[in-house]
Design a protein around this motif. Structure first.
Motif: not given
Length: 466
Positions: A7-16
């Motif tokens: 599960l990959l979590v980041d506010h930046d969806v592009d970086a996700l």
């Protein structure tokens, strides 16, 4: 051995999306979340071997719960965590890895991932619906996440303004509806909402494909349109607050195509929000056209119901009430009736204006779709005395119906010259007087509450004096 689930979590969806693509190429199964709340919803729906989170999500500086703390509240057993840092600072460890060091991330996942036999949870993608708050998981982020994971299913959005659905097949948005809107316009409206919920139900949706744009491009276009619409609303001044009507312009005036559509719709009064809902163009384009037409004087704002005009002064009310009581024709039940004869367009404006008078109430039934006589309002004058204001559209094809509407009326106020002979014949057949408003007032502005109030008082005086 089955691939590890991450599960990959980041506010930046592009970086996700970028990191998810790299990890998938290395054989991992990756799900995405744009923050702690979405991570909790996804973790409850399916088990993960490892959680990988950007430092801003794992160790927030604003006092909110980090992703692992949030997961510990929702889950009986929390997966191990890898924290991603942007650059080497000397603080790296087995649990803190530079984002670009993919080999080390892969190796650490291998060390942390449990053997399949040790997990009590299914390792496949859950088919249970997952619900997300739009406040914490904006629709744009959800769509990018589902697109990156190439999911299929239906995303149901519920807000205070209504509900909508986004149908997704293999990560691509194929159809969208929201209240009465469809396609890109529906997506744009839903992206603007910050309160409500979005529930994703996995599965192959039954669809009629109406959207053929890649999801990322669709989200970027919808986001740009939503931002532009927000900016234009701020520039629109009082336009969103009142009822609008098209005003006449100079002959041969050059107009944009969308301007012509807006003016055509505003031949009948409407609120700006009604205009935005009914025309197929984007909200930004309609707002831009409305602002442009308002600057040219091609749009008028009718009176606001919140600032009602008195039919007469308090010192005259007993006289107006007495006139209305005397105007009631013997042998007819109900209130006294005042009939206004004009074109259908002018009567539509008059209907809005009459309702801006104090103590005027709308009719129980909506205006009929055909240009036939109908009630506009009932004005309550006190002491049980009321006055019905009735519209009579001057369309000769319906002239045979006019005597039935005119029988028992106190007076007919004529605003237009059209259909003069059929109107005079109908009034003559039931012995009702015609008051020519132009002879009394000259040019009549049916959008002016003050002038409409004066017109009603004059008509009552004319009836009682005849």
């Amino acid at each position: 051995m089955p691939a590890s689930r991450v599960l990959l979590v980041d506010h930046d969806v592009d970086a996700l999306a970028e990191l998810a693509g790299v990890l998938r190429e290395r054989g991992l199964k990756v799900s995405l979340a744009n923050g702690s709340q979405m991570a909790c919803e996804r973790a409850k729906a399916g088990a993960y071997d490892v959680v990988i989170a950007a430092r801003e999500v794992a160790e927030p500086l604003d006092g909110n719960l980090g992703v692992i703390d949030a997961l510990s509240v929702e889950l009986p057993q929390v997966p191990p965590l890898i924290v991603l840092v942007e650059s080497e600072t000397g603080t790296e460890s087995d649990s803190r890895i530079v984002r670009k060091d993919v080999d080390r991330i892969i190796a650490r996942i291998g060390e942390l991932a449990k053997p399949p036999g040790n997990s009590d949870h299914p390792r496949h993608l859950s088919l249970a619906p997952s619900s997300h708050s739009l406040e914490h998981a904006p629709l744009a982020d959800l769509l990018v996440v589902l697109s990156t994971e190439r999911r299929s299913g239906t995303l149901t959005v519920s807000t205070s303004k209504g509900s909508g659905e986004v149908r997704i097949a293999s990560g691509e948005v194929v159809d969208a509806v929201y209240v009465r809107l469809e396609g890109l316009k529906a997506i744009t409206r839903m992206l603007s909402e910050r309160e409500g919920t979005a529930t994703f139900a996995p599965g192959a949706p039954a669809i009629m494909r109406r959207i053929n744009v890649p999801t990322r491009a669709l989200v970027e276009e919808a986001r740009a349109l939503a931002e532009k619409a927000t900016e234009l609303r701020e520039r629109a001044g009082t336009l969103p607050n009142g009822t609008l009507i098209a005003a006449d312009g100079s002959t041969g005036e050059a107009l944009h195509a969308i301007d012509q559509h807006v003016l055509a719709r505003l031949r009948v009064p409407a609120m700006l929000d009604e205009l935005l809902d009914e025309l197929p163009h984007s909200d930004a384009d309609i707002l831009d056209a409305a602002i442009r037409l308002d600057a040219k004087g091609r749009i008028k704002q009718l009176g606001h119901a919140s600032s009602r005009v008195q039919l007469c002064g308090a010192d005259q009310l007993h006289l107006v009430r007495a006139s209305a009581a005397r105007a009631k024709t013997a042998g007819f039940v109900g209130a006294a009736r005042l009939v206004v004869a004009a074109t259908a367009a002018r009567l539509a404006v008059l209907g809005h204006t009459v309702l801006s008078l104090a103590d005027a109430v709308p009719p129980a039934d909506p205006a009929p779709p055909l240009p036939v006589p109908h009630s506009l309002s009932t004005i309550r004058l006190g002491d049980g005395v009321e006055l019905d204001v009735v519209a009579l559209p001057l369309v000769p094809a319906y002239a045979p119906l006019w005597p039935m509407a005119l029988a028992g009326a106190a007076v007919v106020v004529r605003l237009d010259e059209g259909a003069a002979q059929p109107l005079e014949e109908a009034c003559g057949s039931v012995a009702v007087t015609i008051l020519d408003a132009r002879a009394v007032f000259g040019v009549v502005d049916e959008s002016s509450p003050i002038q409409v109030a004066s017109l009603i008082r004059t008509a009552l005086d004319a009836d009682t004096g005849s």
